[in-house]
Design a protein around this motif. Structure first.
Motif, short mmCIF file in Angstrom:
data_model
loop_
_atom_site.label_atom_id
_atom_site.label_comp_id
_atom_site.label_asym_id
_atom_site.label_seq_id
_atom_site.Cartn_x
_atom_site.Cartn_y
_atom_site.Cartn_z
N ASN A 258 0.80 -1.23 0.00
CA ASN A 258 0.00 0.00 0.00
C ASN A 258 0.83 1.28 0.00
O ASN A 258 0.28 2.36 0.20
CB ASN A 258 -0.97 0.03 1.20
N GLU A 259 2.14 1.17 -0.20
CA GLU A 259 2.97 2.37 -0.30
C GLU A 259 3.38 2.58 -1.75
O GLU A 259 3.69 1.62 -2.47
CB GLU A 259 4.23 2.24 0.57
N PRO A 260 3.37 3.83 -2.23
CA PRO A 260 3.77 4.08 -3.62
C PRO A 260 5.24 3.73 -3.84
O PRO A 260 6.07 3.91 -2.94
CB PRO A 260 3.52 5.58 -3.80
N THR A 261 5.55 3.26 -5.02
CA THR A 261 6.94 2.96 -5.37
C THR A 261 7.64 4.26 -5.77
O THR A 261 7.00 5.30 -5.94
CB THR A 261 7.00 1.98 -6.54
N GLN A 262 8.96 4.17 -5.94
CA GLN A 262 9.70 5.34 -6.40
C GLN A 262 9.19 5.79 -7.78
O GLN A 262 9.09 6.99 -8.05
CB GLN A 262 11.19 5.04 -6.45
N LEU A 263 8.84 4.83 -8.63
CA LEU A 263 8.30 5.18 -9.95
C LEU A 263 6.94 5.84 -9.83
O LEU A 263 6.63 6.78 -10.58
CB LEU A 263 8.21 3.92 -10.82
N ASP A 264 6.11 5.38 -8.89
CA ASP A 264 4.81 6.03 -8.66
C ASP A 264 5.00 7.49 -8.27
O ASP A 264 4.31 8.38 -8.78
CB ASP A 264 4.04 5.31 -7.54
N HIS A 265 5.92 7.74 -7.34
CA HIS A 265 6.21 9.12 -6.93
C HIS A 265 6.66 9.95 -8.13
O HIS A 265 6.19 11.09 -8.33
CB HIS A 265 7.31 9.14 -5.86
N TRP A 266 7.57 9.39 -8.91
CA TRP A 266 8.13 10.12 -10.05
C TRP A 266 7.04 10.49 -11.06
O TRP A 266 6.95 11.63 -11.52
CB TRP A 266 9.22 9.28 -10.71
N ARG A 267 6.22 9.51 -11.41
CA ARG A 267 5.16 9.76 -12.40
C ARG A 267 4.18 10.82 -11.92
O ARG A 267 3.75 11.68 -12.69
CB ARG A 267 4.42 8.45 -12.70
#
Length: 288
Positions: A258-267
């Motif tokens: 349930n935590e965003p990935t680094q790629l999720d943050h970036w996008r």
């Protein structure tokens, strides 16, 4: 620094200031491998297979090490420095980043608008600009009357890292404030918000463009600056393309549920325009 211009060429101003991988030519000179510490040595060796780490990486964070290591590899960074070198100290690197941004913006804005008297400076006092000239009176009153200082606090004492100004009808007008953070930790993110709250609240006139420039490699750390309700207009990354490449290639063995990935943050940051390429900064100031 580059500014895109209209035309068939999609011309890039200041090609001489671009280095390998479309990073500013001055940026690789600030990058270096620095010594590990007993606390992070094992993580660094396991992740990077070497006994030193990039001077933009958090040695205790595998993602930070991996993304920064990718960037260093792409740029061919080989310089290794000792603990007491400027390139190993975040405070010194912050100053060097300020100096580079000051020079870069001065050259770029002057070439784009040669007939405009741009003022690009470090360590200006906020009350030197027309929108904030009244703050000098507050400062003088506070020095004479302690009760006044207690009421207004110290918010008027901001010394911006880099300022961009233009001559105006009522004096020198502050066009942009650039906060330079070599890397980002949670406390530093809050410092930027505090720095920018005062120019927003205390202005008498048009608000300047309030931005941050950083070399931080970790998207989850960058998101601490891009979130919020508007204290910071935008965050600009000095190695945007290479970090984008590294984040897309970085694949952790697992992520927390349930935590965003680094790629999720970036996008999220890039799609919203909250995180931008440093090469866009000059054009954004001109169009502001």
């Amino acid at each position: 620094m580059s500014i895109s211009m209209a035309g068939d060429e999609g011309a890039i101003l200041e090609d001489s200031l671009l280095g390998e991988g479309d990073v500013p030519a001055w940026l690789p000179e600030l990058f270096a491998w620095k010594p590990t510490t007993p606390k992070n040595r094992r993580a660094v060796e396991n992740t990077l297979k070497r006994n030193n780490l990039p001077n933009i990486a958090d040695g205790s964070q595998r993602a930070s090490l991996s993304i920064a290591g990718h960037l260093f590899e792409r740029l061919g960074i080989e310089k290794v420095v000792s603990d007491d070198a400027e390139e190993a100290d975040d405070d010194s690197l912050g100053r060097l980043l300020e100096e580079a941004v000051e020079r870069d913006l001065s050259v770029s804005l002057s070439r784009e608008c040669p007939h405009t008297a741009w003022g690009v400076r470090r360590n200006s006092k906020i009350w030197e600009f027309a929108q904030y000239s009244h703050i000098k009176n507050l400062k003088d009153a506070a020095s004479r009357y302690p009760d006044v200082e207690e009421v207004i606090g110290g918010d008027y004492l901001i010394d911006p890292d880099v300022t961009v100004s233009l001559p105006g009808r009522y004096g020198t007008s502050l066009r942009a404030v650039v906060s330079c953070k070599w890397t980002i930790r949670s406390d530093r993110a809050q410092n930027v918000r505090h720095e920018f709250n005062s120019p927003i609240r205390a202005r008498r006139g048009r608000a300047p463009h309030l931005v941050a420039v950083t070399a931080e490699p970790l998207p989850s750390r960058l998101s601490s600056l891009t979130q919020g309700m508007g204290e910071i207009d935008s965050v600009y990354h000095v190695a945007f393309d290479l970090i984008n490449e590294a984040v897309h290639e970085y694949a952790p063995l697992r992520s927390r549920k349930n935590e965003p990935t680094q790629l999720d943050h970036w996008r999220k940051m890039t799609r919203s325009g909250r995180l931008r390429d440093y090469r866009e900064l000059g054009g954004d100031i001109l169009s502001d």
